[in-house]
Motif scaffolding. Structure first.
Motif, short mmCIF file in Angstrom:
data_model
loop_
_atom_site.label_atom_id
_atom_site.label_comp_id
_atom_site.label_asym_id
_atom_site.label_seq_id
_atom_site.Cartn_x
_atom_site.Cartn_y
_atom_site.Cartn_z
N ALA A 9 0.83 -1.21 0.00
CA ALA A 9 0.00 0.00 0.00
C ALA A 9 0.86 1.25 0.00
N ALA A 10 1.94 1.25 0.80
CA ALA A 10 2.80 2.44 0.89
C ALA A 10 3.41 2.79 -0.46
N GLY A 11 3.71 1.79 -1.27
CA GLY A 11 4.31 2.05 -2.56
C GLY A 11 3.37 2.70 -3.56
N VAL A 12 2.08 2.62 -3.29
CA VAL A 12 1.10 3.19 -4.23
C VAL A 12 1.10 4.71 -4.17
N LEU A 13 1.44 5.29 -3.03
CA LEU A 13 1.32 6.74 -2.86
C LEU A 13 2.21 7.52 -3.84
N PRO A 14 3.52 7.28 -3.88
CA PRO A 14 4.32 8.04 -4.85
C PRO A 14 3.97 7.73 -6.29
N VAL A 15 3.53 6.49 -6.55
CA VAL A 15 3.12 6.12 -7.91
C VAL A 15 1.89 6.93 -8.33
N ALA A 16 0.94 7.09 -7.42
CA ALA A 16 -0.26 7.87 -7.74
C ALA A 16 0.09 9.33 -8.02
N ALA A 17 0.97 9.90 -7.20
CA ALA A 17 1.38 11.29 -7.43
C ALA A 17 2.06 11.44 -8.79
N TRP A 18 2.89 10.48 -9.14
CA TRP A 18 3.58 10.50 -10.43
C TRP A 18 2.59 10.35 -11.58
N MET A 19 1.60 9.48 -11.41
CA MET A 19 0.60 9.27 -12.44
C MET A 19 -0.20 10.55 -12.70
N VAL A 20 -0.48 11.29 -11.65
CA VAL A 20 -1.20 12.56 -11.84
C VAL A 20 -0.36 13.51 -12.68
N ARG A 21 0.93 13.59 -12.38
CA ARG A 21 1.78 14.46 -13.19
C ARG A 21 1.78 14.02 -14.65
#
Length: 222
Positions: A47-59
Motif C-alpha cells: 500500500a505504501a508504494g502506491v502513494l508516490p506512484v499515484a502522485a507520479w501518475m497525476v503528473r
C-alpha cells in the motif's frame, strides 16, 4: 465526462509514460515483498508504494496533452472538466496497480502474525490491504493535484515538490496514509486485522478538496 475519461485513458496508454511509475512499483514490490513474509506487513508495504506512484501518475496525466490538443478539449468541454478527467484517470491507474499488488501479496504472503503464532484470516486481511492501498492512492492523487499544473507550471518545481510532498505524507504520523499502513503493520504483531476506514475517509475528503482546487484554478488560468 465518460468521453473525456476514454480520451485521457487512450492518451495515457499510447504515451507509454505510465511505464516509469509502473517499473518503480514493480521494483518497490520486488525489494520489499517476498514469499512467506507475514501477510499484513506485506500488505502495508504494498500500500505504501502506491502513494508516490499515484502522485507520479497525476503528473503524467495532467501534462500528457500537447498544448494545442488541451486547448481544443478545454474549448469543447471546459478546462475544469478536462483537468478532472486527467486526475481521475491517474487515480484509476494507481488503484489498478495497487489492487494488483495487494492480490499478489494475498497469494504469496504468510497468513500469520509477525511472530508466526497467530493465524490471520486472508479474506478480511486482503480487504484491509485493498482499503489501505486505496487510501494511499487517494492521498498520492491529492499530492499530485496540488503539486503540478495548473498550480505549479514549472517542471522543475513541480517534480521536486511532488517528490518531497509524497515522501512527507508517507512518513508523518498525522498522515492518514501513514495511519492506514501503520494499522496493518501494527496488526501484524498480534494477528489482528483492522479496517482502515477512518484513514480512507480522510484521504477521500482531502483528495476531493485538492482536486476541486486544481480544477477551479485550471478554469481560471485558461
Amino acid at each position: 465526462m465518460i468521453a473525456l475519461l476514454r480520451y485521457q485513458v487512450a492518451l495515457l496508454v499510447r504515451s507509454q509514460r505510465w511505464l516509469p511509475p509502473l517499473l518503480l512499483y514493480v521494483a518497490f514490490m520486488g525489494i520489499g515483498v517476498q514469499a512467506g513474509q507475514p501477510i499484513l506487513d506485506s500488505f502495508g508495504f504494498a500500500a505504501a508504494g502506491v502513494l508516490p506512484v499515484a502522485a507520479w501518475m497525476v503528473r503524467v496525466c495532467v501534462t500528457n496533452e500537447p498544448a494545442a490538443a488541451r486547448a481544443c478539449a478545454a474549448a469543447a468541454q471546459g478546462p475544469g472538466r478536462v483537468h478532472l478527467a486527467g486526475v481521475l484517470t491517474a487515480l484509476g491507474a494507481a488503484v489498478v496497480l495497487g489492487g494488483a499488488g495487494t492480490l499478489f501479496v494475498a497469494l504469496v504472503g504468510d497468513p500469520r502474525s509477525a511472530d508466526g503464532r497467530v493465524g490471520v484470516p486472508v479474506a478480511p486481511a486482503t480487504v484491509a490491504g485493498l482499503l489501505a492501498a486505496l487510501a494511499c492512492a487517494l492521498l498520492g492523487t491529492a499530492v499530485g493535484a496540488l503539486c503540478n499544473r495548473p498550480l505549479l507550471r514549472r517542471p522543475g518545481w513541480a517534480v521536486l515538490s511532488t517528490a518531497l510532498a509524497a515522501l512527507l505524507v508517507s512518513v508523518v504520523g498525522a498522515s492518514p496514509a501513514n495511519a492506514a499502513v501503520s494499522g496493518l503493520v501494527n496488526g501484524s504483531r498480534s494477528g489482528t486485522v483492522t479496517m482502515p476506514l477512518l484513514p480512507l475517509a480522510a484521504t477521500a475528503v482531502l483528495t476531493a478538496g485538492a482536486t476541486a482546487i486544481a480544477c477551479v484554478v485550471s478554469s481560471r488560468r485558461q
